[in-house]
Scaffold this active site. Structure first.
Site, PDB file in Angstrom:
ATOM      1  N   ASN A 276       0.853  -1.272   0.441  1.00 31.98           N
ATOM      2  CA  ASN A 276      -0.009   0.207  -0.620  1.00 31.98           C
ATOM      3  C   ASN A 276       0.818   0.986  -0.218  1.00 31.98           C
ATOM      4  O   ASN A 276       0.996   1.650  -0.677  1.00 31.98           O
ATOM      5  CB  ASN A 276      -0.753  -0.033   1.102  1.00 31.98           C
ATOM      6  N   LYS A 281      -0.948   4.917   9.079  1.00 33.62           N
ATOM      7  CA  LYS A 281      -2.701   3.975   8.392  1.00 33.62           C
ATOM      8  C   LYS A 281      -3.281   3.778   9.454  1.00 33.62           C
ATOM      9  O   LYS A 281      -3.116   2.916  10.340  1.00 33.62           O
ATOM     10  CB  LYS A 281      -2.944   3.063   7.955  1.00 33.62           C
TER      11      LYS A 281
END
Length: 441
Positions: A276, A281
């Protein structure tokens, strides 16, 4: 300096949250033992006659005891139990014996030496945990954890350190070149991850795509386990994300931490095939709405040169707090993509005193509670606002006490118009108002 006051406040918060586990520098009085690569588990465990293994040390220690590991490599070739299937999970080291409040069991590097736990030769054909910490009130300090492998492509990842206990402290851990997250909190509360590094982790055989699951740090904890804190940590060149809080149903705090160049193959600018590449996150539940999501906090932290977002809400269901952070050269710097109870994409986040500079600045901001940030104060940003915009040196040696190195990078220049432009978010500051960004002038 203003930042010293902020650090003092954060330390005070940690003592409140973590109780006795926060006293990481002063283990309770107890016995002291020694382990060395050339030792023997039939020895006395003294400096002159050290043991050979952490497993034997655990069989002896009691709350308040300290085990010192002499420098050298502690190699492992198999787990401590067999794989029941190719998707089973096994441990090379299981730490299940608990200390107690005020009497942690400490496993630490001997001062000035470097003990390396190398799991690269473990051949078990299932998911592998280098360390599995199931006990409570344990302190790991100064250990290097490397090489945990994936030995088939039926699983998502292996792990350097997996945690399911509570009230533990992980200090000055260097986790790297593992085929999965360097340090992962699966469950448990009031764990402190202090001044740790996790880098160059890459999972080439992960079942959902090479690079998809090797984060620097992760916390995917269940409900009713609050108080997990990441402080003074660095995550870089991990094939997935630097810090990943997806599926965390209890609140997590990340503070005074740095993350950069995630989403690439280690030590390169080649994107990981399926990684990713976010810096922080901060939540999310697989792109679906849940009614019992947890609110997270990311503050006083820096994200730069990540493949995609620096700070990412990841379809989170609650507005997290993002205070006093600096994002530089990410794509975008802040992405507040959330989700509401109807499953609709919305902007979610409380943002104060943040800086977004270069790269793509913002995404999914409509609906957020954002003010006193560099992008909504009418301030013109340029390199001259900072002492330096260098992206080098961030992985340099830590200070003597283990805290992050003091660099000029992305710190405000003396004449910066970002000084005293922030809002009071409950953290101490000097001057008329807080400064913007992760570093107070």
């Amino acid at each position: 300096m203003k930042r010293s006051l902020v650090i003092s406040a954060v330390t005070a918060i940690a003592v409140t949250v973590l109780g006795s586990a926060a006293a990481v520098g002063s283990p309770a009085a107890g016995r002291t033992y020694y382990v060395a690569p050339a030792g023997s588990d039939s020895a006395a465990g003294t400096p002159a006659a050290p043991w050979a293994s952490i497993a034997h040390a655990q069989s002896v220690v009691q709350p308040g005891d300290t085990v010192y590991f002499r420098g050298g490599t502690y190699g492992y070739s198999h787990a401590n139990s067999g794989c029941k299937s190719q998707t089973d999970r096994v441990d090379a080291i299981t730490l299940s014996r608990s200390g107690s409040s005020g009497n942690l069991i400490t496993y630490a590097a001997y001062p000035g030496e470097r003990p390396v736990f190398d799991f690269s030769k473990v051949k078990d054909n299932c998911r592998i945990k280098g360390f599995d910490v199931t006990g409570n009130w344990i302190h790991l300090k100064g250990l290097e954890v490397q090489g945990v492998p994936q030995n088939n492509n039926l699983n998502h990842e292996s792990w350097g350190i997996w945690i399911s206990g509570s009230d533990n402290v992980f200090e000055l851990i260097n986790a790297h070149n593992n085929m999965g997250p360097g340090l992962f909190i699966q469950d448990g509360g009031d764990n402190l991850v202090l001044n740790c590094d996790s880098h160059d982790n890459y999972d080439p055989h992960t079942s959902n795509g090479a690079g998809q699951s090797a984060d620097g740090f992760g916390a995917h904890i269940s409900a009713n386990h609050p108080g997990n804190v990441f402080r003074g940590d660095r995550a870089w060149w991990n094939s997935d994300d630097g810090f990943d809080l997806i599926n965390a149903f209890s609140s997590v705090t990340i503070e005074n931490s740095w993350t950069w160049r995630n989403g690439y193959l280690p030590e390169s600018t080649t994107p990981a095939p399926a990684g990713n590449g976010n810096g922080f996150k901060a939540g999310g539940y697989g792109g679906v709405y849940v009614s019992n999501g947890a609110k997270h906090t990311v503050r006083d932290s820096v994200a730069f040169d990540n493949k995609v977002s620096g700070f990412y809400a990841n379809h989170h269901t609650i507005a997290n707090d993002y205070f006093n952070n600096t994002a530089y050269g990410n794509h975008p710097d802040f992405n507040m993509l959330g989700i509401n109870s109807s499953g609709k994409a919305v902007g979610l986040g409380n943002l104060r005193n943040n800086i977004a500079y270069t790269g793509t600045l913002l995404s999914n901001m409509s609906g957020t509670n954002a003010s006193y940030n560099s992008w909504n104060l009418g301030v013109s940003l340029s390199d001259s606002q900072f002492r330096s915009v260098s992206t080098s040196g961030w992985d340099g040696p830590r200070q003597a006490d283990g805290s992050l190195p003091v660099l000029p990078n992305l710190r405000l220049a003396a004449n910066s118009s970002l000084i005293d432009k922030g809002a009071n978010v409950g953290l101490p500051y000097n001057g008329k108002a807080p400064d913007l960004g992760a570093f107070e002038f």
